[in-house]
Motif scaffolding. Structure first.
Motif, mmCIF file in Angstrom:
data_model
loop_
_atom_site.group_PDB
_atom_site.id
_atom_site.type_symbol
_atom_site.label_atom_id
_atom_site.label_comp_id
_atom_site.label_asym_id
_atom_site.label_seq_id
_atom_site.Cartn_x
_atom_site.Cartn_y
_atom_site.Cartn_z
ATOM 1 N N GLY A 114 0.779 -1.232 0.000
ATOM 2 C CA GLY A 114 0.000 0.000 0.000
ATOM 3 C C GLY A 114 0.807 1.276 0.000
ATOM 4 N N GLY A 115 2.129 1.160 0.059
ATOM 5 C CA GLY A 115 2.945 2.359 0.055
ATOM 6 C C GLY A 115 2.940 3.038 -1.306
ATOM 7 N N GLY A 116 3.566 4.188 -1.367
ATOM 8 C CA GLY A 116 3.639 4.936 -2.610
ATOM 9 C C GLY A 116 4.167 6.327 -2.359
ATOM 10 N N THR A 117 4.025 7.173 -3.370
ATOM 11 C CA THR A 117 4.465 8.556 -3.270
ATOM 12 C C THR A 117 3.249 9.472 -3.305
ATOM 13 N N VAL A 118 3.167 10.346 -2.326
ATOM 14 C CA VAL A 118 2.053 11.288 -2.253
ATOM 15 C C VAL A 118 2.594 12.670 -1.923
ATOM 16 N N GLN A 119 1.804 13.674 -2.213
ATOM 17 C CA GLN A 119 2.174 15.033 -1.829
ATOM 18 C C GLN A 119 1.817 15.260 -0.363
ATOM 19 N N ALA A 120 2.505 16.195 0.241
ATOM 20 C CA ALA A 120 2.205 16.568 1.623
ATOM 21 C C ALA A 120 0.721 16.917 1.748
ATOM 22 N N SER A 167 -3.121 13.446 6.309
ATOM 23 C CA SER A 167 -2.335 14.664 6.543
ATOM 24 C C SER A 167 -0.846 14.348 6.572
ATOM 25 N N LEU A 168 -0.404 13.616 5.591
ATOM 26 C CA LEU A 168 0.984 13.168 5.573
ATOM 27 C C LEU A 168 1.950 14.342 5.427
ATOM 28 N N LYS A 169 3.100 14.175 6.067
ATOM 29 C CA LYS A 169 4.142 15.192 6.070
ATOM 30 C C LYS A 169 5.418 14.603 5.468
ATOM 31 N N PRO A 170 6.294 15.435 4.952
ATOM 32 C CA PRO A 170 7.565 14.912 4.414
ATOM 33 C C PRO A 170 8.330 14.075 5.444
ATOM 34 N N GLY A 185 8.742 -4.674 4.092
ATOM 35 C CA GLY A 185 8.211 -3.343 4.316
ATOM 36 C C GLY A 185 7.638 -2.744 3.046
ATOM 37 N N THR A 186 7.063 -1.559 3.188
ATOM 38 C CA THR A 186 6.521 -0.839 2.035
ATOM 39 C C THR A 186 6.959 0.614 2.134
ATOM 40 N N GLN A 187 7.462 1.144 1.029
ATOM 41 C CA GLN A 187 8.027 2.495 1.016
ATOM 42 C C GLN A 187 6.931 3.544 0.932
ATOM 43 N N VAL A 188 7.012 4.523 1.810
ATOM 44 C CA VAL A 188 6.132 5.688 1.771
ATOM 45 C C VAL A 188 7.000 6.920 1.568
ATOM 46 N N THR A 189 6.696 7.668 0.528
ATOM 47 C CA THR A 189 7.434 8.890 0.242
ATOM 48 C C THR A 189 6.444 10.043 0.157
ATOM 49 N N VAL A 190 6.706 11.076 0.960
ATOM 50 C CA VAL A 190 5.838 12.248 0.975
ATOM 51 C C VAL A 190 6.632 13.430 0.444
ATOM 52 N N SER A 191 6.164 13.985 -0.657
ATOM 53 C CA SER A 191 6.878 15.099 -1.292
ATOM 54 C C SER A 191 6.268 16.431 -0.872
ATOM 55 N N THR A 192 7.082 17.472 -0.968
ATOM 56 C CA THR A 192 6.612 18.816 -0.598
ATOM 57 C C THR A 192 5.875 19.461 -1.765
#
Length: 114
Positions: free
Chosen positions: A7-13, A84-87, A107-114
């Motif tokens: 379920g991880g991924g890349t999302v914006q802040a 409300s994910l934060k970097p 594990g699963t990678q979660v990346t939160v971009s600004t």
């Protein structure tokens, strides 16, 4: 007992993600479970825990009010809803028993971009 995170991924802040932890063994419903994360260069830390029954939960101050842990013992699955994910939430997220056992999955990678 094998636990597989997804379920991880890349999302914006400010965005949301929902992680899943699928257990393959028969003892899943008998133990408390936690979600943990490890950011580059940092120690692994607990971000949420839930009792075997689902009646009790715990969150550290850094995620309280933003993350929600839940479980479905019939599906042998534990979820982590992250809003409300934060970097600074960027990390690899793992599930394990609580307290944690010695075996860790991919594990699963979660990346939160600004």
């Amino acid at each position: 007992e094998q636990l597989v995170e997804s379920g991880g991924g890349t999302v914006q802040a400010g965005g949301s993600l929902r992680l899943s932890c699928q257990a393959s063994g028969r003892t899943f419903s008998r133990f408390d479970t936690g979600w943990y994360r490890q950011a580059p260069g940092k120690e692994r830390e607990l971000v949420a825990a839930i009792s075997w029954s689902g009646d009790n939960t715990y969150y550290p101050g850094s995620v309280k009010g933003r993350f929600t842990i839940a479980r479905d013992n019939a599906k042998s699955t534990v979820y982590l809803q992250m809003n409300s994910l934060k970097p600074e939430d960027t990390a690899i997220y793992y599930c394990n028993s609580y307290p944690a056992g010695d075996y860790w999955g991919q594990g699963t990678q979660v990346t939160v971009s600004t």
